[in-house]
Design a protein around this motif. Sequence first.
Motif, PDB file in Angstrom:
ATOM      1  N   ALA A  89       5.298  -0.379 -13.694  1.00 61.96           N
ATOM      2  CA  ALA A  89       6.183   0.438 -12.849  1.00 61.96           C
ATOM      3  C   ALA A  89       5.536   0.816 -11.524  1.00 61.96           C
ATOM      4  N   ILE A  90       4.408   0.172 -11.207  1.00 65.58           N
ATOM      5  CA  ILE A  90       3.599   0.666 -10.087  1.00 65.58           C
ATOM      6  C   ILE A  90       4.313   0.538  -8.738  1.00 65.58           C
ATOM      7  N   ARG A  91       5.072  -0.556  -8.561  1.00 66.90           N
ATOM      8  CA  ARG A  91       5.837  -0.725  -7.320  1.00 66.90           C
ATOM      9  C   ARG A  91       7.212  -1.286  -7.667  1.00 66.90           C
ATOM     10  N   GLN A  92       8.155  -1.108  -6.728  1.00 67.05           N
ATOM     11  CA  GLN A  92       9.523  -1.544  -7.002  1.00 67.05           C
ATOM     12  C   GLN A  92       9.584  -3.041  -7.282  1.00 67.05           C
ATOM     13  N   THR A 203      -0.507  11.228  -5.024  1.00 64.57           N
ATOM     14  CA  THR A 203       0.901  11.625  -4.840  1.00 64.57           C
ATOM     15  C   THR A 203       1.887  10.459  -4.840  1.00 64.57           C
ATOM     16  N   TYR A 204       1.378   9.226  -4.656  1.00 62.11           N
ATOM     17  CA  TYR A 204       2.266   8.064  -4.614  1.00 62.11           C
ATOM     18  C   TYR A 204       2.404   7.400  -5.982  1.00 62.11           C
ATOM     19  N   CYS A 205       1.600   7.828  -6.956  1.00 59.08           N
ATOM     20  CA  CYS A 205       1.373   6.993  -8.146  1.00 59.08           C
ATOM     21  C   CYS A 205       2.133   7.479  -9.382  1.00 59.08           C
ATOM     22  N   ILE A 206       2.727   6.562 -10.087  1.00 56.49           N
ATOM     23  CA  ILE A 206       3.539   6.869 -11.266  1.00 56.49           C
ATOM     24  C   ILE A 206       2.693   6.879 -12.556  1.00 56.49           C
ATOM     25  N   LEU A 302     -13.536  -0.542  -5.687  1.00 52.31           N
ATOM     26  CA  LEU A 302     -13.587   0.842  -5.220  1.00 52.31           C
ATOM     27  C   LEU A 302     -12.383   1.117  -4.303  1.00 52.31           C
ATOM     28  N   PRO A 303     -11.234   1.463  -4.913  1.00 52.70           N
ATOM     29  CA  PRO A 303     -10.018   1.618  -4.103  1.00 52.70           C
ATOM     30  C   PRO A 303     -10.172   2.688  -3.020  1.00 52.70           C
ATOM     31  N   VAL A 304      -9.875   2.309  -1.778  1.00 51.02           N
ATOM     32  CA  VAL A 304      -9.970   3.267  -0.669  1.00 51.02           C
ATOM     33  C   VAL A 304      -8.584   3.829  -0.345  1.00 51.02           C
ATOM     34  N   GLN A 305      -7.569   3.008  -0.431  1.00 52.30           N
ATOM     35  CA  GLN A 305      -6.146   3.336  -0.221  1.00 52.30           C
ATOM     36  C   GLN A 305      -5.769   3.528   1.251  1.00 52.30           C
ATOM     37  N   SER A 306      -6.604   4.257   2.028  1.00 56.84           N
ATOM     38  CA  SER A 306      -6.311   4.421   3.459  1.00 56.84           C
ATOM     39  C   SER A 306      -7.613   4.709   4.177  1.00 56.84           C
ATOM     40  N   THR A 342     -11.390  -3.704  -2.983  1.00 53.96           N
ATOM     41  CA  THR A 342     -10.667  -2.435  -2.862  1.00 53.96           C
ATOM     42  C   THR A 342      -9.162  -2.609  -3.018  1.00 53.96           C
ATOM     43  N   ASP A 343      -8.468  -1.470  -3.057  1.00 55.75           N
ATOM     44  CA  ASP A 343      -6.998  -1.437  -2.988  1.00 55.75           C
ATOM     45  C   ASP A 343      -6.624  -0.641  -1.747  1.00 55.75           C
ATOM     46  N   ILE A 344      -5.633  -1.134  -1.010  1.00 55.35           N
ATOM     47  CA  ILE A 344      -5.192  -0.412   0.197  1.00 55.35           C
ATOM     48  C   ILE A 344      -3.658  -0.376   0.228  1.00 55.35           C
ATOM     49  N   ILE A 345      -3.136   0.800   0.573  1.00 52.98           N
ATOM     50  CA  ILE A 345      -1.684   0.944   0.752  1.00 52.98           C
ATOM     51  C   ILE A 345      -1.415   1.156   2.242  1.00 52.98           C
ATOM     52  N   VAL A 346      -0.520   0.372   2.810  1.00 53.89           N
ATOM     53  CA  VAL A 346      -0.090   0.633   4.195  1.00 53.89           C
ATOM     54  C   VAL A 346       1.326   1.198   4.168  1.00 53.89           C
ATOM     55  N   THR A 373      -3.772  -5.528  -1.298  1.00 57.15           N
ATOM     56  CA  THR A 373      -3.132  -4.726  -0.250  1.00 57.15           C
ATOM     57  C   THR A 373      -1.642  -4.613  -0.545  1.00 57.15           C
ATOM     58  N   PHE A 374      -1.097  -3.442  -0.313  1.00 56.51           N
ATOM     59  CA  PHE A 374       0.300  -3.193  -0.682  1.00 56.51           C
ATOM     60  C   PHE A 374       1.017  -2.417   0.405  1.00 56.51           C
ATOM     61  N   VAL A 375       2.330  -2.657   0.482  1.00 56.82           N
ATOM     62  CA  VAL A 375       3.176  -1.754   1.251  1.00 56.82           C
ATOM     63  C   VAL A 375       3.564  -0.616   0.302  1.00 56.82           C
ATOM     64  N   TYR A 376       3.501   0.599   0.793  1.00 54.18           N
ATOM     65  CA  TYR A 376       3.855   1.759  -0.018  1.00 54.18           C
ATOM     66  C   TYR A 376       5.268   1.600  -0.589  1.00 54.18           C
ATOM     67  N   SER A 377       5.388   1.911  -1.869  1.00 55.40           N
ATOM     68  CA  SER A 377       6.675   1.787  -2.554  1.00 55.40           C
ATOM     69  C   SER A 377       6.985   3.147  -3.204  1.00 55.40           C
ATOM     70  N   PRO A 378       8.051   3.825  -2.769  1.00 53.28           N
ATOM     71  CA  PRO A 378       8.330   5.155  -3.329  1.00 53.28           C
ATOM     72  C   PRO A 378       8.623   5.075  -4.822  1.00 53.28           C
ATOM     73  N   ARG A 379       8.000   5.945  -5.601  1.00 54.53           N
ATOM     74  CA  ARG A 379       8.217   5.987  -7.054  1.00 54.53           C
ATOM     75  C   ARG A 379       8.897   7.294  -7.407  1.00 54.53           C
ATOM     76  N   LYS A 380      10.090   7.174  -7.912  1.00 56.39           N
ATOM     77  CA  LYS A 380      10.885   8.371  -8.221  1.00 56.39           C
ATOM     78  C   LYS A 380      10.112   9.319  -9.156  1.00 56.39           C
TER      79      LYS A 380
HETATM   80  N1  5AD Z   1       3.096   1.937  -3.694  1.00 53.69           N
HETATM   81  C1  5AD Z   1       2.228   0.956  -3.324  1.00 53.69           C
HETATM   82  N2  5AD Z   1       1.072   0.733  -3.959  1.00 53.69           N
HETATM   83  C2  5AD Z   1       0.752   1.550  -4.998  1.00 53.69           C
HETATM   84  N3  5AD Z   1      -0.330   1.586  -5.800  1.00 53.69           N
HETATM   85  C3  5AD Z   1      -0.149   2.574  -6.692  1.00 53.69           C
HETATM   86  N4  5AD Z   1       1.018   3.190  -6.486  1.00 53.69           N
HETATM   87  C4  5AD Z   1       1.608   2.569  -5.422  1.00 53.69           C
HETATM   88  C5  5AD Z   1       2.823   2.763  -4.726  1.00 53.69           C
HETATM   89  N5  5AD Z   1       3.673   3.723  -5.057  1.00 53.69           N
HETATM   90  C6  5AD Z   1      -1.471   0.698  -5.633  1.00 53.69           C
HETATM   91  C7  5AD Z   1      -2.758   1.486  -5.360  1.00 53.69           C
HETATM   92  C8  5AD Z   1      -3.496   1.367  -6.659  1.00 53.69           C
HETATM   93  C9  5AD Z   1      -3.050   0.006  -7.156  1.00 53.69           C
HETATM   94  C10 5AD Z   1      -3.252  -0.220  -8.597  1.00 53.69           C
HETATM   95  O1  5AD Z   1      -1.682  -0.023  -6.825  1.00 53.69           O
HETATM   96  O2  5AD Z   1      -3.447   0.837  -4.323  1.00 53.69           O
HETATM   97  O3  5AD Z   1      -4.895   1.436  -6.506  1.00 53.69           O
END
Ligand code: 5AD
Length: 480
Positions: A89-92, A203-206, A302-306, A342-346, A373-380
Amino acid sequence: MKKDQSWVLPSLKDAQKRTKNTSEIKHNEFTLTEEEKTLGNGYTYHVRTYGCQANERDSETMAGILEAMGFTAQEDILKADVVILNTCAIRQNAEDRVIGEIGNLKHQKKKNPNFILAVCGCMAQEEEVVDEILQKHRQVDIIFGTHNIHHLPVLLHQCMQQNKRIVEVLSKEGEVIENLPVSRFGAHKAWVNIMYGCDKFCTYCIVPYTRGKERSRTMEDVLKEVQILKEQGYKEVTLLGQNVNAYGKDLGLEGGFATLLKAVAQIGIPRIRFSTSHPWDFSDAMIETIAEYPNIMPAIHLPVQSGNSEILKLMGRRYTIEEYKTLYDKIKKAIPECTVTTDIIVGFPNETEEQFLQTLEIAEYCKYDNAFTFVYSPRKGTPAARMVDNVPAEEKDQRLARLNEVIHKYARINNEKFENAILEVLCDGPSKRNSEIMSGYSKENKLVNFKALPNTKEGDIVKVKITCVKSFSLDGEEIA
Ligand code: 5AD
Ligand code: SF4
């Protein structure tokens, strides 16, 4: 649609609650009745896994349970009698893929009257998803969650015997159940859970909602499992947790994850990896332990995220970018050969161009070996999903592409260091593209495709001379 009274439906609100109580650890909880032991005789199963390594490991447990019930594995999903979709369920887009697969299986029951479709994993923990499945996807027979995998025999029994739809999703985690069967998918590399759940609530994570609170397995149980794996000939274990650095906190274990890691290393299994580390509680003792033991692989995720401290604060990450850099420098100083990914969300809500440029800067600074690398995905249900967002989708996609360019650049530059080097590779077997070429991973977690010597087989650790460098893999020849 009339709702069956026996349905147990999820609630993300309940899942958010945390209590101080430590989870009970049960060693004899899982049992099968005589009837359950033969329920699957003559039937086949297929488990399809989406998402992370925790799901992979859960699928191995489900496979173990199904085999203990008499089911046999079927590689072709369209030929299996029981299909389990273990969802993410991590991203749409992860959820969309599962809904697509449920659609693909719509007509299976017409072809096979015994067909049963079950959906489990993180998506099953979300009330909206369960509602949607119940309303629109009548082909789904069973829905269960991440907290009651051990109940699978009872759910299957009810479904097969009474021919009714079963929904059992618990919002709260229960006990840690130790005696579940397992059918491992790999013969020389194994996943070992060391803890479940997550209390970080980025805050973004389900995940903290779908997998419940942090619960550690005891050191004794983990060490016993690794010891058995070693005796069975496994060459590599990956210690799993959403945030392994928090291991042992709930048990009051002195030294936390470093203590466990040291004890696992002393068992003497050839290779140890772990995933994932949160920078916040990455201790000096952990760095020293990784540096000290040659069987702990020099590769840290080592996830940095931003790269921007304000965004990190809004993400609830608990570190500034300066603190992250300090940690990164400390790791590289203590273990110079260590690769870092790493993991990064833009495109987090309202991320500005300047803030994004700092993400590019951190990628330049750390020169990552690779990154997800991921685009931010809103999680209800998460706090970030309630933030108003002014960044257009196209802008987010462009930022992702710009970031990926930097990531790819350093992936290649880092790999170039290995030109002509001799690496130790754990052989995974013939490469997917060319059966004359073997593939495997080096200690640094680099994918290596190589021409093997005549008797080399899957599971061997061999020396490979690197002859050609690519961005995401290395080519080479095995040497004696
Ligand atoms: N949107 C985008 N990426 C996300 N991750 C977690 N939640 C979201 C989200 N809502 C990414 C983070 C995390 C990885 C497993 O998934 O980068 O480290
Ligand atoms: Fe999600 Fe943060 Fe927990 Fe990782 S540490 S699972 S990103 S809440």
